[in-house]
Motif scaffolding. Structure first.
Motif, PDB file in Angstrom:
ATOM      1  N   UNK A 143       5.153  -7.719  -1.262  1.00  0.00           N
ATOM      2  CA  UNK A 143       4.148  -8.166  -1.340  1.00  0.00           C
ATOM      3  C   UNK A 143       3.182  -8.500  -2.423  1.00  0.00           C
ATOM      4  N   UNK A 144       2.949  -9.642  -3.008  1.00  0.00           N
ATOM      5  CA  UNK A 144       2.158 -10.095  -4.233  1.00  0.00           C
ATOM      6  C   UNK A 144       0.779 -10.252  -3.856  1.00  0.00           C
ATOM      7  N   UNK A 145       0.881 -10.990  -2.362  1.00  0.00           N
ATOM      8  CA  UNK A 145      -1.137 -11.229  -2.338  1.00  0.00           C
ATOM      9  C   UNK A 145      -1.214 -10.408  -1.122  1.00  0.00           C
ATOM     10  N   UNK A 146      -1.226  -8.724  -1.776  1.00  0.00           N
ATOM     11  CA  UNK A 146      -2.265  -7.683  -1.153  1.00  0.00           C
ATOM     12  C   UNK A 146      -3.646  -7.646  -1.230  1.00  0.00           C
ATOM     13  N   UNK A 147      -4.124  -8.115  -0.068  1.00  0.00           N
ATOM     14  CA  UNK A 147      -5.841  -9.376   0.233  1.00  0.00           C
ATOM     15  C   UNK A 147      -6.310  -8.071   0.813  1.00  0.00           C
ATOM     16  N   UNK A 148      -7.502  -8.170   1.937  1.00  0.00           N
ATOM     17  CA  UNK A 148      -8.143  -7.937   2.437  1.00  0.00           C
ATOM     18  C   UNK A 148      -7.070  -7.312   3.847  1.00  0.00           C
ATOM     19  N   UNK A 149      -7.130  -8.788   4.153  1.00  0.00           N
ATOM     20  CA  UNK A 149      -6.349  -9.201   5.487  1.00  0.00           C
ATOM     21  C   UNK A 149      -4.509  -8.670   5.713  1.00  0.00           C
ATOM     22  N   UNK A 150      -4.189  -8.904   4.306  1.00  0.00           N
ATOM     23  CA  UNK A 150      -2.829  -7.861   4.426  1.00  0.00           C
ATOM     24  C   UNK A 150      -3.009  -6.752   5.101  1.00  0.00           C
ATOM     25  N   UNK A 151      -3.897  -5.714   4.091  1.00  0.00           N
ATOM     26  CA  UNK A 151      -3.909  -4.357   4.379  1.00  0.00           C
ATOM     27  C   UNK A 151      -4.494  -3.961   5.252  1.00  0.00           C
ATOM     28  N   UNK A 152      -5.227  -4.518   6.220  1.00  0.00           N
ATOM     29  CA  UNK A 152      -5.869  -3.888   7.934  1.00  0.00           C
ATOM     30  C   UNK A 152      -5.004  -4.827   8.329  1.00  0.00           C
ATOM     31  N   UNK A 153      -4.290  -5.590   8.496  1.00  0.00           N
ATOM     32  CA  UNK A 153      -2.785  -5.921   9.681  1.00  0.00           C
ATOM     33  C   UNK A 153      -1.682  -4.779   9.498  1.00  0.00           C
ATOM     34  N   UNK A 168      -4.055   5.516   7.412  1.00  0.00           N
ATOM     35  CA  UNK A 168      -5.283   7.113   6.700  1.00  0.00           C
ATOM     36  C   UNK A 168      -4.837   7.128   5.160  1.00  0.00           C
ATOM     37  N   UNK A 169      -3.381   7.608   5.243  1.00  0.00           N
ATOM     38  CA  UNK A 169      -2.664   6.820   3.396  1.00  0.00           C
ATOM     39  C   UNK A 169      -2.780   5.777   3.500  1.00  0.00           C
ATOM     40  N   UNK A 170      -2.300   4.651   3.570  1.00  0.00           N
ATOM     41  CA  UNK A 170      -2.807   3.306   3.110  1.00  0.00           C
ATOM     42  C   UNK A 170      -4.096   3.072   3.520  1.00  0.00           C
ATOM     43  N   UNK A 171      -5.279   3.296   3.978  1.00  0.00           N
ATOM     44  CA  UNK A 171      -6.469   3.098   4.163  1.00  0.00           C
ATOM     45  C   UNK A 171      -6.896   3.826   2.738  1.00  0.00           C
ATOM     46  N   UNK A 172      -6.498   5.216   2.530  1.00  0.00           N
ATOM     47  CA  UNK A 172      -6.679   5.536   1.045  1.00  0.00           C
ATOM     48  C   UNK A 172      -6.601   4.881  -0.328  1.00  0.00           C
ATOM     49  N   UNK A 173      -4.786   4.980  -0.410  1.00  0.00           N
ATOM     50  CA  UNK A 173      -4.270   3.640  -0.997  1.00  0.00           C
ATOM     51  C   UNK A 173      -5.556   2.343  -1.752  1.00  0.00           C
ATOM     52  N   UNK A 174      -5.958   1.514  -0.042  1.00  0.00           N
ATOM     53  CA  UNK A 174      -6.328   0.022  -0.234  1.00  0.00           C
ATOM     54  C   UNK A 174      -7.656   0.709  -0.676  1.00  0.00           C
ATOM     55  N   UNK A 175      -8.274   1.596  -0.812  1.00  0.00           N
ATOM     56  CA  UNK A 175     -10.041   1.967  -1.290  1.00  0.00           C
ATOM     57  C   UNK A 175      -9.505   1.743  -2.704  1.00  0.00           C
ATOM     58  N   UNK A 176      -8.225   2.675  -2.947  1.00  0.00           N
ATOM     59  CA  UNK A 176      -8.124   2.887  -4.309  1.00  0.00           C
ATOM     60  C   UNK A 176      -7.864   1.625  -5.346  1.00  0.00           C
ATOM     61  N   UNK A 177      -7.703   0.514  -4.814  1.00  0.00           N
ATOM     62  CA  UNK A 177      -7.105  -0.402  -4.938  1.00  0.00           C
ATOM     63  C   UNK A 177      -8.552  -1.527  -5.248  1.00  0.00           C
ATOM     64  N   UNK A 178      -9.256  -0.611  -4.806  1.00  0.00           N
ATOM     65  CA  UNK A 178     -10.973  -1.591  -4.799  1.00  0.00           C
ATOM     66  C   UNK A 178     -10.988  -2.862  -4.153  1.00  0.00           C
ATOM     67  N   UNK A 179     -10.248  -2.354  -3.303  1.00  0.00           N
ATOM     68  CA  UNK A 179     -10.598  -3.731  -1.717  1.00  0.00           C
ATOM     69  C   UNK A 179     -11.416  -2.780  -0.623  1.00  0.00           C
ATOM     70  N   UNK A 180     -12.888  -3.246  -0.245  1.00  0.00           N
ATOM     71  CA  UNK A 180     -13.363  -3.198   0.309  1.00  0.00           C
ATOM     72  C   UNK A 180     -12.892  -3.346   2.108  1.00  0.00           C
ATOM     73  N   UNK A 181     -13.176  -2.740   3.019  1.00  0.00           N
ATOM     74  CA  UNK A 181     -12.485  -2.901   4.108  1.00  0.00           C
ATOM     75  C   UNK A 181     -14.171  -4.017   4.721  1.00  0.00           C
ATOM     76  N   UNK A 182     -13.514  -4.677   6.007  1.00  0.00           N
ATOM     77  CA  UNK A 182     -13.860  -5.213   6.630  1.00  0.00           C
ATOM     78  C   UNK A 182     -13.744  -4.129   8.153  1.00  0.00           C
ATOM     79  N   UNK A 183     -14.854  -4.996   9.734  1.00  0.00           N
ATOM     80  CA  UNK A 183     -14.710  -4.676  10.316  1.00  0.00           C
ATOM     81  C   UNK A 183     -13.767  -4.614  11.457  1.00  0.00           C
TER      82      UNK A 183
END
Length: 727
Positions: A143-153, A168-183
């Protein structure tokens, strides 16, 4: 909706062109409510108006037909588009995923000339929804569009598939990529921490939530409540709930379930009554808890209120209320509930069907129970056990045994269903026979099995069988179970082996009120009344267990048999004031017996006359026995007259009076009593004694010749009688 559509269509062609936004809104409503007929008519008017091909309207029409699976209309709409654009492709991918056509969805996606963020997120989340984790991750990694929504999905999908660690591993990877989680992200992550049972990880996530200011978000707060409840931290869960500025039905139901799981029914009910809104889950939770806690009447009342307020009971709710009706033996209400179950077609469900079988059998409606049993489409072992138990507990042992024989796969409860039925009707030989067959079959007995078998041994005072069962319990590792130990204690006490009963009691790692009651009763019945009271004093000093009516009855029995009248009266008078127990007729009878045995006959008579409930005939019998012992003939006449009055309601009174007159030598009165018994069709049950030889009990009844060796037995008795006369 129909009137709005008609009103809108009455407008002119020019107005239609100027109101694209309103048209789109109407199409959304028609799609949501699945009003495909009205939608098709509306489409016709749009074609007449010349605007059906307008981009936004055409897409909404396509979605409407996709939702209703109208193949011809879908193909027609696809032709309306000038080539397949991204939006159309995305609609097709979403529709195929909803229909479960995963391969078709992948084909459409793979053939797309261009894709956007929606395309990638749709295919990833759709595959995860159907458990295709490997395929979903493969698409996500491309996926070239790794936005907040795709990470959350991806995180949400992994948690739903039970892969919380990977989430949890994907969540840590998401934070490391600088993507801020939502609710939504935090809600899934907290759920993952709960599934993993990782408190420290949960606290780290909570720190992030507080840092970004999501701790007041409703869905996040609900997840935090659930997380703390999973870790049994009820204090933190309640604290979060109390601090929430806004709460929904999920919040309230979570706290309600917390108190239910803790067994705090009163607090759960308070929360339930305070809930601003309820759903089917909150109603079912309360109904189930009341049913399980023994308050069947309140469970039924809540069910009636639930239905009256328009809620639809789920499978669990129906099973709980049917179980409550079984406890109440309320067959009329049971049939009404069964009617509701039939209307919605749930009667074939094994869970509901077994509850209906149990309800009808407890209401003595065996034929209806069998009809409910036969209606179950796929019977599991619970269904078979319910029907076998129903036959057994209604004295239809042949039917129970026949059905038991064809159970496809038996478990220990299947065997227990037969054993309990035989025990209920005092068919002790059959209890032992089934137990032996169970052992031979290789089925492991449960603690309930041993409790029933030991109860049969106790009823027969069969010490040898009891010891054999004790050995088997030790071999299978049940000797430290509180229920088996209590049954062993009771068996030894009733078989006269008080020392063994005391040893069992002393080595019990845990004791409950039933264990204490059994040892006190056992000691008192075997003539160790003072020791029984000493045990009760120890109970008073060391245990915080609530006293129950059976325990106090055992204490009163002990006081009666060792002449401690004043102490017994003290315990009786303390029942309501100290122990908060309402005395029943058995407690009153025990006090009368206690006073009568000690010669305090006037007190006993006054006590009976002042009783708030109608005295048992046994109370008058105890007083009459005291009158006989202490030769108070005038009172005996009054008591005998009272027993004679009660004999119409209690036929055993005739036999009691007959025996009293016989002991006094009043043979004419005895004949008169026996004549009345004969006229009323009453029979005196024969006296019975038994002896156990080589593990086999032999029963003997008065003037009975049924024993296969009775001639030899009577011969020996006659020989002994002759020798006694000679000496």
């Amino acid at each position: 909706m129909r009137s709005i559509t008609r009103s809108f269509l009455a407008n002119s062609k020019e107005n239609l062109k100027d109101n694209v936004h309103k048209i789109v809104s109407i199409l959304n409503d028609l799609t949501e409510q699945r009003l495909i007929v009205q939608g098709t008519i509306f489409h016709g008017h749009l074609i007449k108006g010349g605007i059906s091909s307008q981009k936004h309207i055409a897409v909404k029409l396509l979605i409407m037909y996709l939702k209703s699976r109208k193949k011809n209309e879908i193909n027609h709409m696809l032709k309306e588009f000038d080539g397949f654009n991204v939006v159309v492709h995305n609609c097709l991918i979403t529709a195929n995923l909803e229909w479960g056509k995963l391969d078709e969805a992948r084909r459409v996606f793979d053939e797309m000339p261009e894709r956007n963020e929606v395309s990638w997120t749709a295919i990833v989340s759709g595959l995860l929804r159907y458990g295709r984790v490997g395929d979903a991750i493969a698409y996500f990694e491309r996926n070239p569009f790794r936005s907040l929504f795709s990470w959350t999905a991806v995180i949400s999908g992994l948690v739903q598939n039970g892969l919380s660690f990977k989430a949890m591993k994907v969540f840590l990877e998401m934070v490391q990529h600088g993507v801020m989680p939502n609710a939504v992200t935090y809600t899934s992550v907290i759920r993952a921490c709960g599934e993993l049972g990782d408190f420290n990880l949960g606290m780290c996530v909570l720190g992030l939530i507080v840092k970004v200011g999501f701790e007041r978000n409703l869905s996040v707060s609900n997840s935090l409540i659930t997380f703390n409840l999973r870790l049994n931290d009820t204090v933190s869960a309640r604290t979060i709930f109390d601090r929430m500025q806004s709460k929904d039905v999920v919040s309230w139901t979570a706290i309600l379930d917390m108190y239910v799981q803790m067994g705090e029914l009163a607090e759960a009910r308070r929360v339930f009554d305070e809930m601003p809104e309820r759903n089917e889950i909150s109603w079912s939770t309360m109904i189930s808890r009341y049913s399980q806690s023994g308050d069947a009447e309140e469970a039924v009342n809540l069910f009636i209120r639930m239905v009256q307020q328009g809620f639809k009971p789920n499978k669990s709710c129906f099973a709980s209320v049917v179980s409550a009706l079984a406890s109440l033996e309320a067959s009329v209400m049971g049939r009404i509930v069964h009617g509701h179950i039939l209307k919605i077609g749930m009667e074939r469900d094994a869970f509901i069907g077994s509850s209906l079988v149990d309800m009808y059998c407890k209401c003595r409606s065996i034929k209806e129970g069998r009809v409910a049993f036969d209606s179950i489409l796929e019977k599991n072992v619970v269904c078979w056990n319910s029907m076998v138990s129903g036959y057994s507990l209604n004295n239809q042992h042949e039917e129970a045994k026949e059905l038991f024989g064809i159970i496809p796969q038996k478990d220990s409860i299947s065997w227990n269903s037969l054993i309990t039925g035989y025990l209920e009707y005092e068919k002790f030989d059959e209890v032992f026979e089934v137990f032996d067959d169970m052992l031979l079959s290789g089925e492991r007995p449960s603690k309930s099995t041993f409790s029933s078998v030991l109860c049969a041994c106790a009823s027969l005072a069969s010490l040898q069988r009891g010891k054999n069962s004790h050995g088997k319990a030790i071999k299978l590792g049940f000797h430290c179970d509180i229920f088996v130990d209590t049954a062993l204690l009771d068996m030894y006490a009733k078989s006269g082996d008080v020392e063994s009963a005391k040893k069992i009691f002393q080595r019990m790692p845990k004791r409950n009120e039933i264990s204490w009651t059994a040892i006190i009763q056992g000691l008192a019945e075997n003539g160790f009344a003072e020791e029984a009271l000493a045990v009760f004093d120890e109970f008073e000093r060391t245990m915080s267990i609530a006293r129950n009516e059976l325990l106090i009855l055992a204490v009163l029995f002990a006081c009666s048999h060792c002449g401690l009248v004043d102490k017994g009266l003290h315990y009786f008078n303390s029942m309501e004031k100290v122990y908060n127990i309402q005395p029943n007729d058995r407690h009153y009878t025990c006090v009368v017996d206690m006073l009568s045995r000690s010669g305090r006959l006037s007190e006993a008579e006054k006590f009976i006359l002042d009783m708030p409930c109608e005295p048992e005939i046994q109370a008058w019998a105890a007083l009459l026995s005291g009158c006989k012992t202490y030769r108070n003939e005038r009172m005996a006449e009054r008591v005998a007259e009272k027993i004679s009055e009660l004999a119409e309601k209690h036929p055993e009174g005739y036999l009691l009076l007959s025996n009293v007159y016989a002991s006094a030598g009043r043979w004419l009165d005895v004949l008169h009593m026996r004549k009345q018994m004969k006229e009323k069709g009453l029979k005196k049950s024969g006296g019975c004694s038994w002896i156990e030889v080589r593990n086999q009990p032999h029963f003997f009844y008065s003037q009975d010749g049924s024993h296969n060796e009775f001639m030899e037995i009577y011969g020996v008795l006659e020989l002994v009688r002759s020798e006694m006369l000679l000496t």
